[in-house]
Structure formats: structure tokens, C-alpha cells
Write an enzyme that holds these catalytic residues in place. Structure first.
Site, PDB file in Angstrom:
ATOM      1  N   GLU A 127      24.471 -44.145   1.846  1.00  0.00           N
ATOM      2  CA  GLU A 127      24.614 -43.236   2.984  1.00  0.00           C
ATOM      3  C   GLU A 127      23.474 -42.240   2.904  1.00  0.00           C
ATOM      4  O   GLU A 127      23.462 -41.354   2.032  1.00  0.00           O
ATOM      5  CB  GLU A 127      25.965 -42.531   2.939  1.00  0.00           C
ATOM      6  CG  GLU A 127      26.367 -42.017   4.309  1.00  0.00           C
ATOM      7  CD  GLU A 127      27.823 -41.581   4.337  1.00  0.00           C
ATOM      8  OE1 GLU A 127      28.682 -42.368   4.756  1.00  0.00           O
ATOM      9  OE2 GLU A 127      28.091 -40.450   3.915  1.00  0.00           O
ATOM     10  N   CYS A 140      22.892 -41.573  -2.013  1.00  0.00           N
ATOM     11  CA  CYS A 140      23.126 -40.597  -0.953  1.00  0.00           C
ATOM     12  C   CYS A 140      22.029 -39.537  -0.968  1.00  0.00           C
ATOM     13  O   CYS A 140      21.613 -39.075  -2.022  1.00  0.00           O
ATOM     14  CB  CYS A 140      24.492 -39.933  -1.144  1.00  0.00           C
ATOM     15  SG  CYS A 140      24.962 -38.888   0.249  1.00  0.00           S
ATOM     16  N   TYR A 154      28.908 -33.827   7.751  1.00  0.00           N
ATOM     17  CA  TYR A 154      28.558 -33.413   6.382  1.00  0.00           C
ATOM     18  C   TYR A 154      29.418 -34.189   5.396  1.00  0.00           C
ATOM     19  O   TYR A 154      30.639 -34.330   5.599  1.00  0.00           O
ATOM     20  CB  TYR A 154      28.807 -31.905   6.184  1.00  0.00           C
ATOM     21  CG  TYR A 154      27.822 -31.057   6.955  1.00  0.00           C
ATOM     22  CD1 TYR A 154      26.609 -30.679   6.385  1.00  0.00           C
ATOM     23  CD2 TYR A 154      28.090 -30.655   8.263  1.00  0.00           C
ATOM     24  CE1 TYR A 154      25.691 -29.925   7.092  1.00  0.00           C
ATOM     25  CE2 TYR A 154      27.176 -29.900   8.985  1.00  0.00           C
ATOM     26  CZ  TYR A 154      25.969 -29.536   8.383  1.00  0.00           C
ATOM     27  OH  TYR A 154      25.057 -28.796   9.084  1.00  0.00           O
ATOM     28  N   SER A 155      28.795 -34.666   4.320  1.00  0.00           N
ATOM     29  CA  SER A 155      29.555 -35.348   3.265  1.00  0.00           C
ATOM     30  C   SER A 155      30.447 -34.339   2.569  1.00  0.00           C
ATOM     31  O   SER A 155      30.008 -33.232   2.238  1.00  0.00           O
ATOM     32  CB  SER A 155      28.613 -35.938   2.216  1.00  0.00           C
ATOM     33  OG  SER A 155      27.799 -36.902   2.787  1.00  0.00           O
ATOM     34  N   TYR A 205      20.506 -39.918   5.360  1.00  0.00           N
ATOM     35  CA  TYR A 205      19.969 -39.547   6.674  1.00  0.00           C
ATOM     36  C   TYR A 205      19.005 -38.397   6.532  1.00  0.00           C
ATOM     37  O   TYR A 205      18.752 -37.931   5.416  1.00  0.00           O
ATOM     38  CB  TYR A 205      21.036 -39.253   7.714  1.00  0.00           C
ATOM     39  CG  TYR A 205      22.166 -38.311   7.320  1.00  0.00           C
ATOM     40  CD1 TYR A 205      21.974 -36.935   7.273  1.00  0.00           C
ATOM     41  CD2 TYR A 205      23.443 -38.799   7.043  1.00  0.00           C
ATOM     42  CE1 TYR A 205      23.024 -36.081   6.954  1.00  0.00           C
ATOM     43  CE2 TYR A 205      24.498 -37.962   6.717  1.00  0.00           C
ATOM     44  CZ  TYR A 205      24.281 -36.611   6.674  1.00  0.00           C
ATOM     45  OH  TYR A 205      25.323 -35.782   6.364  1.00  0.00           O
TER      46      TYR A 205
END
Ligand code: NAP
Length: 404
Positions: free
Chosen positions: A402, A362, A182-183, A404
Site C-alpha cells: 500500500e 507501505c 490515512y493508514s 501512495y
């Protein structure tokens, strides 16, 4: 938390930025478009910027080829590039050499960035301090802000990194669950500025399978967690999303949904009064521009904080929203952040030409092709070739992705 009830996508335009020229005209020369003899002849159309993307899509869908896009009404503007459209997608433009901005390395010392202080075999055990709903009434789904105490260990991190969470319990084969990354949504100092917490922004993953609602293992574990619970944490990891140390840098942020996590940390570091007091070496003076994509207004995240930064730093912070299920793009579809990028292409490219500008993306992986298409069209209109410019920005550590 006070939430804004304003429905406008663009809350305000900072005086620190030039206003966008949405009415600016573009001249587009098209080949193999139309029917009959018209199809053979090259045609020149002049359209406002807002219609540029939809025109390119229509041309591509009808098998046409865009030969030239130039800014202006065609009378005075020089013809600057020759992009082509094939197979329904905006294809790479012809290899016109793109002006290369001067190389400037991000002022980040990667060697100083902590990584893998805690590994899955021997994780840090963090205690939950708080778990709060981030959404307003009427929002879709469930997104929580969860803070863990890091006391009693050596887990530290910088903005833009991630941590791993190993949920309790076992998987279908009886083995312990694997970690999920997790960011981090807090700055290195943590939300209380005491250097001993880390926070996450977590959406509960839910999807339908064979008529049944499936809940994501780790996201549900986290969204349901209670105060005082003990959680296995690994990391930190990641050097892709680090913020430059340069206080005069310009930071463009493109976030969808919980992809806001690292941006929330950057913005706190830049504008939160306690953070500024704590970081005499980082008194941000550049321009920060956040593009935020959410499905509905109640799904906006950290809205009250961002509004307070807008009030306190009108010359340094700009905030542009794409509220996909409430606003329409120029083609009548859902408004995504790539549509906002196209809308503001002139200003974005003017910023990107400055070697102090960094772009961060992101969130959903699906936004990447859309952003690339928008940047390709916007670059072409400025005589630049995005497929050449992007690797050059990447090499200069100014293009950070980044997803996903
Ligand atoms: P969400 O609220 O479901 O969606 C955010 C917005 O993105 C919505 O407005 C959505 O529109 C829009 N969207 C959908 N497809 C898009 C596309 N192709 N291009 C541009 N915008 C698009 O977001 P979320 O559930 O929080 O998901 C965020 C994603 O980010 C998750 O996949 C998560 O794993 C990822 N994430 C990645 C990182 C990381 O890599 N470090 C960190 C945090 C989160 P509509 O739904 O209305 O179509």
C-alpha cells in the site's frame, strides 16, 4: 517519550536470525561490456554481495548484458539464472521456472473485516483526544500522532486498515473538502486498549509552487488540530494490509516515513504487553523484521517503542534502518530501504521460502521500483525469477503493498 540517540542504523541483531553474509562472493558473467575486443568476449567478475547492485547498474548504464549471476566464487557454485540488463534498468531475467513455494492462504477471514461503516454523507464525528509531535529536535518537517475518541458510535477496525478524514472548510470552488485516507496507526483496541479510540500518524504535506510554500489541506488541518475538536471520520476501508491470524507467521515490514503507521499497529499487537494481555488468541511467536526508511535520525518514528520491543523480544523482533541523508549505500548514494533489502537478501529470501512469511510495504510509491530491483537481483542470485515469484506470493496473499 524517550528517544534513542544512537546513530547506528542496525541497532542490534537478534539471535533468532542468522547473521547476514555481507562478504559472500558472487560470480557475474557479463556480455557486451568494456571497450574494443573485450566488449565482444563474455567476462566473468567476482564481487562481494555489497557491490552486486552497483555492478549491475554500471553494466546496464554501459549497455552491457548480465548473462549469469551465481553465488560463490564461480569455482564451485552452479550457474543459476540468466538475467539481462537493458536500457539502463535491470530488466526481467530470462524465464527460468522459479521454484513455487507451497500455497498457503493467509489465515485472515476477509468477511469479518469491517468496511465502510461510516460514509462521507453521514460520517462519524470523532473527538480529538491528543495531538503529539513524533519527531525529535532537528528533524525535517512535521509528523504528529493524533488520537480520536470513537465513543458514541460503531466505528471499529482491524490492524492494517485506513480511515477517511474530511477536513473542515471548503475547496477553491466553495464545495466541502473531499475525504483523504490515512493508514491507521493503532491496533483494533486503540492506544489505551479500551476499544474506543483510533490513531493516525500524519506528516504535514508542504511543497513549493511559484516560490510559495503550499500546505496540504488535510494534513495541515490534522497537524494543527486541538484537543476536543470534532472531526468527520469515514470508513474503515482496506483489506490489502491485514495481518495473518497465525501467531507463528513471519512478518517482513518495509516502511518509508509515515508508511510506518500500519507497521506500528502490527508491532503493538505482537509485542505491547497490554495488547498481549488483551489478545490471548494472538501470542505472536514468529519473526518480525522491520525495515524503516527516514531522512535523518531525529525523523525516526515510534523509536522508543521499537527499542522496548527489541529488549523484550530479542528472538522475535529485528529492526533495520535506512537513514537516507546520514548513511550511504554501496554506490555512494543515499541509503534507502531497497539497499538494506539487497544487503540482507539471503536472509529475506530464506524467510520468503517459508510459506508462513508475509511481506508488507507501505509509504512512498517511489520505493516500489527500487524494492522490485533489489528483489530481482537478490532472487537471481538464488536462482529465482522475481517477476514470477512476486505474483505467486501475491496470489498466496503473502505480498502486501500500500503506497501512495
Ligand atoms: P519521508 O520522511 O519524506 O521519506 C521517508 C524516506 O524515504 C526518506 O528517507 C526518503 O529519502 C526515502 N525515499 C525517498 N525516495 C525513495 C525511494 N524512491 N525509494 C526508497 N526510499 C525513498 O516520508 P513521508 O513524507 O513520511 O512520506 C511517506 C509517504 O508514504 C507519503 O507519500 C505518504 O503519502 C505515504 N503513505 C502511504 C500510506 C499508505 O499507502 N497506506 C500510509 C502512510 C504514508 P530522501 O528524502 O532522503 O531522499
Amino acid at each position: 517519550m524517550i528517544r534513542s540517540t544512537l546513530g547506528n542504523s542496525e541497532m542490534r541483531v537478534s539471535t533468532g536470525f542468522a547473521t547476514s553474509s555481507e562478504t559472500r562472493m558472487f560470480t557475474v558473467v557479463i556480455e557486451s561490456f568494456g571497450v574494443g575486443p573485450r566488449r565482444r568476449a563474455a567476462r566473468t567478475l567476482t564481487v562481494p554481495f555489497q557491490q552486486l547492485q552497483s555492478l549491475m547498474q554500471t553494466v546496464a548504464q554501459k549497455g552491457g548484458r548480465i548473462k549469469v549471476i551465481s553465488a560463490g566464487d564461480g569455482a564451485s557454485a552452479p550457474q543459476v539464472s540468466s538475467p539481462s540488463t537493458e536500457g539502463g534498468a535491470i530488466a526481467e531475467p530470462a524465464p527460468t521456472p522459479a521454484p513455487q513455494p507451497p500455497v498457503s492462504k493467509a489465515a485472515v477471514s476477509h468477511a469479518d473485516v469491517p468496511v465502510n461503516l461510516y460514509k462521507p454523507k453521514d460520517p462519524f464525528i470523532g473527538t480529538v483526544i491528543s495531538n503529539d509531535n513524533l519527531l525529535a529536535e532537528g528533524a525535517i518537517g512535521r509528523v504528529n500522532h493524533i488520537t480520536f475518541s470513537l465513543k458514541g458510535g460503531n466505528l471499529h477496525y482491524v490492524e492494517g486498515q485506513s480511515i477517511g478524514i474530511i477536513p473542515d472548510g471548503t475547496d477553491a470552488s466553495g464545495k466541502p473538502h473531499k475525504l483523504r485516507l490515512y493508514s491507521i496507526a493503532s491496533t483494533r483496541h486503540g492506544d489505551d486498549c479500551n476499544d474506543s479510540t483510533v490513531s493516525l500518524c500524519v506528516r504535514q504535506l508542504q511543497y513549493e509552487k511559484d516560490g510559495e510554500t503550499i500546505n496540504g489541506v488535510c494534513s495541515t488541518f490534522l497537524c494543527d488540530i486541538h484537543r476536543e475538536a470534532q472531526v468527520k471520520i469515514t470508513g474503515p476501508v482496506g483489506k490489502e494490509m491485514l495481518l495473518p491470524a497465525d501467531e507463528d507467521a513471519n512478518i517482513i515490514m518495509l516502511a518509508t516515513g509515515t508508511g510506518i503507521a500500519p507497521m506500528r499497529a502490527y508491532l503493538r499487537r505482537m509485542f505491547e504487553p497490554e495488547e498481549r494481555a488483551k489478545n490471548p488468541e494472538y501470542q505472536f511467536r514468529g519473526k518480525a523484521w522491520l525495515f524503516m526508511g527516514v531522512p535523518t535520525t531525529p525523523n525516526l518514528l515510534y523509536e522508543a517503542d521499537f527499542q522496548s520491543y527489541l529488549s523484550a523480544y530479542p528472538d522475535n523482533f529485528r529492526y533495520t534502518k535506512a537513514i537516507s541523508r546520514e548513511q550511504k549505500n554501496p554506490s555512494g548514494g543515499r541509503m534507502y530501504i531497497q539497499d538494506r533489502v539487497l544487503e540482507h537478501a539471503d536472509e529475506i529470501f530464506a524467510l520468503i521460502e517459508d510459506p508462513k512469511t508475509h511481506v508488507y510495504m507501505c509509504g512512498l510509491k517511489g520505493m516500489e521500483p527500487g524494492i522490485d530491483e533489489a528483489m530481482t537481483a537478490a532472487a537471481a542470485a538464488k536462482g529465482l525469477v522475481w517477476s514470477e515469484l512476486r505474483p505467486s506470493l501475491k496470489k498466496q496473499e503473502r505480498w502486501h503493498v500500500e503506497t501512495y
